[in-house]
Design an enzyme around this catalytic site. Structure first.
Site, PDB file in Angstrom:
ATOM      1  N   CYS A  16       0.818  -1.216   0.000  1.00 27.76           N
ATOM      2  CA  CYS A  16       0.000   0.000   0.000  1.00 27.76           C
ATOM      3  C   CYS A  16       0.852   1.267   0.000  1.00 27.76           C
ATOM      4  O   CYS A  16       0.321   2.362  -0.155  1.00 27.76           O
ATOM      5  CB  CYS A  16      -0.956  -0.010   1.187  1.00 27.76           C
ATOM      6  N   LYS A  19       0.434   3.326  -3.221  1.00 29.77           N
ATOM      7  CA  LYS A  19      -0.750   4.134  -3.537  1.00 29.77           C
ATOM      8  C   LYS A  19      -0.325   5.531  -3.965  1.00 29.77           C
ATOM      9  O   LYS A  19       0.687   6.049  -3.487  1.00 29.77           O
ATOM     10  CB  LYS A  19      -1.619   4.299  -2.273  1.00 29.77           C
ATOM     11  N   THR A  46     -18.012   9.501   0.970  1.00 31.24           N
ATOM     12  CA  THR A  46     -17.470   9.425   2.337  1.00 31.24           C
ATOM     13  C   THR A  46     -16.081   8.778   2.361  1.00 31.24           C
ATOM     14  O   THR A  46     -15.565   8.478   3.426  1.00 31.24           O
ATOM     15  CB  THR A  46     -18.404   8.610   3.263  1.00 31.24           C
ATOM     16  N   HIS A  47     -15.479   8.581   1.177  1.00 31.82           N
ATOM     17  CA  HIS A  47     -14.157   7.944   1.092  1.00 31.82           C
ATOM     18  C   HIS A  47     -14.139   6.649   1.889  1.00 31.82           C
ATOM     19  O   HIS A  47     -13.209   6.376   2.648  1.00 31.82           O
ATOM     20  CB  HIS A  47     -13.059   8.897   1.575  1.00 31.82           C
ATOM     21  N   ASP A  66      -8.428  -3.765  -4.789  1.00 31.17           N
ATOM     22  CA  ASP A  66      -7.100  -3.297  -4.390  1.00 31.17           C
ATOM     23  C   ASP A  66      -6.077  -4.143  -5.138  1.00 31.17           C
ATOM     24  O   ASP A  66      -6.276  -5.347  -5.279  1.00 31.17           O
ATOM     25  CB  ASP A  66      -6.849  -3.544  -2.891  1.00 31.17           C
ATOM     26  N   GLY A 137     -10.722 -13.396 -13.823  1.00 32.62           N
ATOM     27  CA  GLY A 137      -9.703 -12.387 -13.626  1.00 32.62           C
ATOM     28  C   GLY A 137      -9.196 -11.853 -14.942  1.00 32.62           C
ATOM     29  O   GLY A 137      -9.741 -12.144 -16.014  1.00 32.62           O
ATOM     30  N   HIS A 138      -8.125 -11.049 -14.850  1.00 29.47           N
ATOM     31  CA  HIS A 138      -7.560 -10.432 -16.045  1.00 29.47           C
ATOM     32  C   HIS A 138      -6.070 -10.209 -15.813  1.00 29.47           C
ATOM     33  O   HIS A 138      -5.659  -9.803 -14.737  1.00 29.47           O
ATOM     34  CB  HIS A 138      -8.255  -9.096 -16.311  1.00 29.47           C
ATOM     35  N   THR A 139      -5.275 -10.492 -16.840  1.00 29.36           N
ATOM     36  CA  THR A 139      -3.823 -10.331 -16.732  1.00 29.36           C
ATOM     37  C   THR A 139      -3.310  -9.516 -17.910  1.00 29.36           C
ATOM     38  O   THR A 139      -3.726  -9.750 -19.046  1.00 29.36           O
ATOM     39  CB  THR A 139      -3.121 -11.709 -16.769  1.00 29.36           C
TER      40      THR A 139
HETATM   41 CO    CO Z   1      -8.998  -0.463  -0.414  1.00 25.62          CO
END
Ligand code: CO
Ligand code: CO
Ligand code: CO
Length: 348
Positions: A16, A19, A46-47, A66, A137-139
C-alpha cells in the site's frame, strides 16, 4: 525453480506504500461524477472502504478492489498478503466476502511463469480461507508485477459499517499493530531481525475476518481498515465522514517489533511524508509530540488492522473477544469527541 525468486528486487515501493498520494487522489476524484441512484447506499462521497449497492430489502452488495506491487520476496506470500488486503475492505464494512476476480500485471519476459503461478496460488489459498471463490480475472504484461483482487461481498442493507459511524463518547479500538512499511524499509537496509520481518508478514497475511466478526457481534457502526494512508490518514477520513474529532494516544498504539527505533535509523518511507502532507492541516499535533510516534501515525500499512469506534460500555467485552480470536495486540488507542476545530488530536 532453479534460482530463488526475489520479488522485492523489482520494486521501489511495494504494498500500500505504492498508492498515489491522498491529495492527488482527491484532485482526480473531483472529475468523477457521482451517480445518483437510491440503491447506492455507500459511494466515494465518504471515502469509504468499499461501495455498497442495495439489491433488495435484505441484501446489498459490497464492491471493492485493491492491487499493488510486491511487499515481500516470496511470490506465494505476496499472493496471500495481497488477497488478504483486497478482501479486508469488505470486512471493514461489515460484509461477508463471497466472490472475487484476480487482477494481475505480470512481466512475462522478466519472471518465470512459476512465479506467476505461485502468486495466484497464494491469492487462491487466502481467498479460500476467507470463504471467497475466485471465478475469473484479467492479466496484462507489465513491469513491475502487481496483484490483487476485485471482491464482491454480501451485507444486510441495515447493517453497513462505515466511516461515518463514529459517535462522540465512543472509544477507538485498533486490531493490528502498526509498522509494516517501516519494517519493510528497514529490511531493505538489512536492519530488521528475522523475527520482526516474520511478524510483519504474519500480520499482513492475517485476514480481518475474526476482527470483523467481533465488530458485527457488538453492532459496531463506525470502522475502517488501516492501509496506505496510515493510521492518522484513515482516522481522518473517519472523523470527517462522522463529523467528529478523534483523540489518538500514540503511546497506546501497538507497534510491530523494533519499528520505533528504526525511525531513528532513517526508516521512514516516502509515503509517510505524503500522508503527513495531506493530513496535517486537519490535525492538532500535541506540543512535545514524539517525532517517531508522529511518523508512525503516517506509516502506510499493507493489509493493516481494523480501526473502529465503540460505546465505552462494550469495550472490555470487545477486547476480551478480540483476544480470544487471537488478535492479542488489540488496544484502545483513543476516543471520539464532538468536533473541536481539528479532526484529529495526536498525542504521545
Ligand atoms: Co482499499
Ligand atoms: Co480500506
Ligand atoms: Co468502512
Amino acid at each position: 525453480m532453479s534460482k530463488k525468486i526475489d520479488l522485492l528486487q523489482m520494486v521501489e515501493y511495494g504494498g500500500c506504500s505504492a498508492k498515489i498520494s491522498p491529495k492527488l487522489l482527491e484532485d482526480i476524484l473531483k472529475y468523477l461524477p457521482l451517480p445518483t441512484d437510491p440503491n447506492i447506499l455507500v459511494d466515494i462521497d465518504t471515502h469509504d472502504d468499499a461501495g455498497v449497492y442495495r439489491v433488495n430489502d435484505s441484501l446489498a452488495l459490497v464492491l471493492t478492489t485493491d492491487f499493488f506491487p510486491p511487499v515481500c520476496s516470496d511470490p506465494y506470500e505476496f499472493g496471500q498478503i495481497s488477497a488478504a488486503n483486497s478482501i479486508s475492505d469488505v470486512y471493514a464494512m461489515g460484509g461477508d466476502p463471497v466472490l472475487a476476480l484476480n487482477i494481475m500485471m505480470f512481466p512475462s519476459a522478466k519472471l518465470p511463469v512459476e512465479a506467476y503461478a505461485e502468486i495466484l496460488k497464494g491469492g487462491y489459498d487466502k481467498a479460500t480461507e476467507a470463504g471467497v471463490r475466485i471465478i475469473g480475472g484479467h492479466t496484462i504484461d507489465d513491469f513491475p508485477p502487481k496483484y490483487g483482487l476485485a471482491v464482491v461481498g454480501y451485507i444486510h442493507p441495515d447493517k453497513i459499517i462505515t466511516n461515518a459511524g463514529a459517535k462522540s463518547g465512543d472509544l477507538l479500538i485498533l486490531t493490528k499493530p502498526i509498522g509494516t512499511a517501516i519494517i519493510l524499509a528497514g529490511h531493505r537496509l538489512g536492519l530488521v531481525s528475522d523475527s520482526d520481518l516474520e511478524e510483519a508478514k504474519r500480520l499482513m497475511k492475517l485476514l480481518n475476518k475474526s476482527g470483523a466478526a467481533v465488530m458485527k457481534k457488538f453492532n459496531i457502526r463506525g470502522a475502517t481498515d488501516v492501509t496506505g494512508f496510515g493510521l492518522a490518514g484513515h482516522a481522518l477520513k473517519m472523523a470527517r465522514a462522522s463529523k467528529v474529532s478523534l483523540n489518538i494516544r500514540m503511546n497506546d498504539v501497538p507497534l510491530i517489533g523494533n519499528s520505533y527505533n528504526l525511525i531513528d535509523e532513517g526508516c521512514i518511507p516516502g509515503a509517510s511524508f505524503r500522508n503527513l502532507e495531506y493530513a496535517e492541516k486537519d490535525i492538532d499535533f500535541a506540543s512535545g509530540l514524539d517525532y517517531n510516534l508522529k511518523m508512525i501515525a503516517f506509516d502506510a500499512q499493507t493489509s493493516g488492522g481494523l480501526l473502529f469506534s465503540s460505546s465505552q460500555d462494550k469495550v472490555s467485552n470487545i477486547l476480551e473477544d478480540l483476544n480470544t480470536a487471537g488478535l492479542l495486540n488489540s488496544k484502545v488507542i483513543g476516543s471520539v469527541t464532538e468536533y473541536k476545530g481539528k479532526y484529529i488530536y495526536l498525542n504521545n
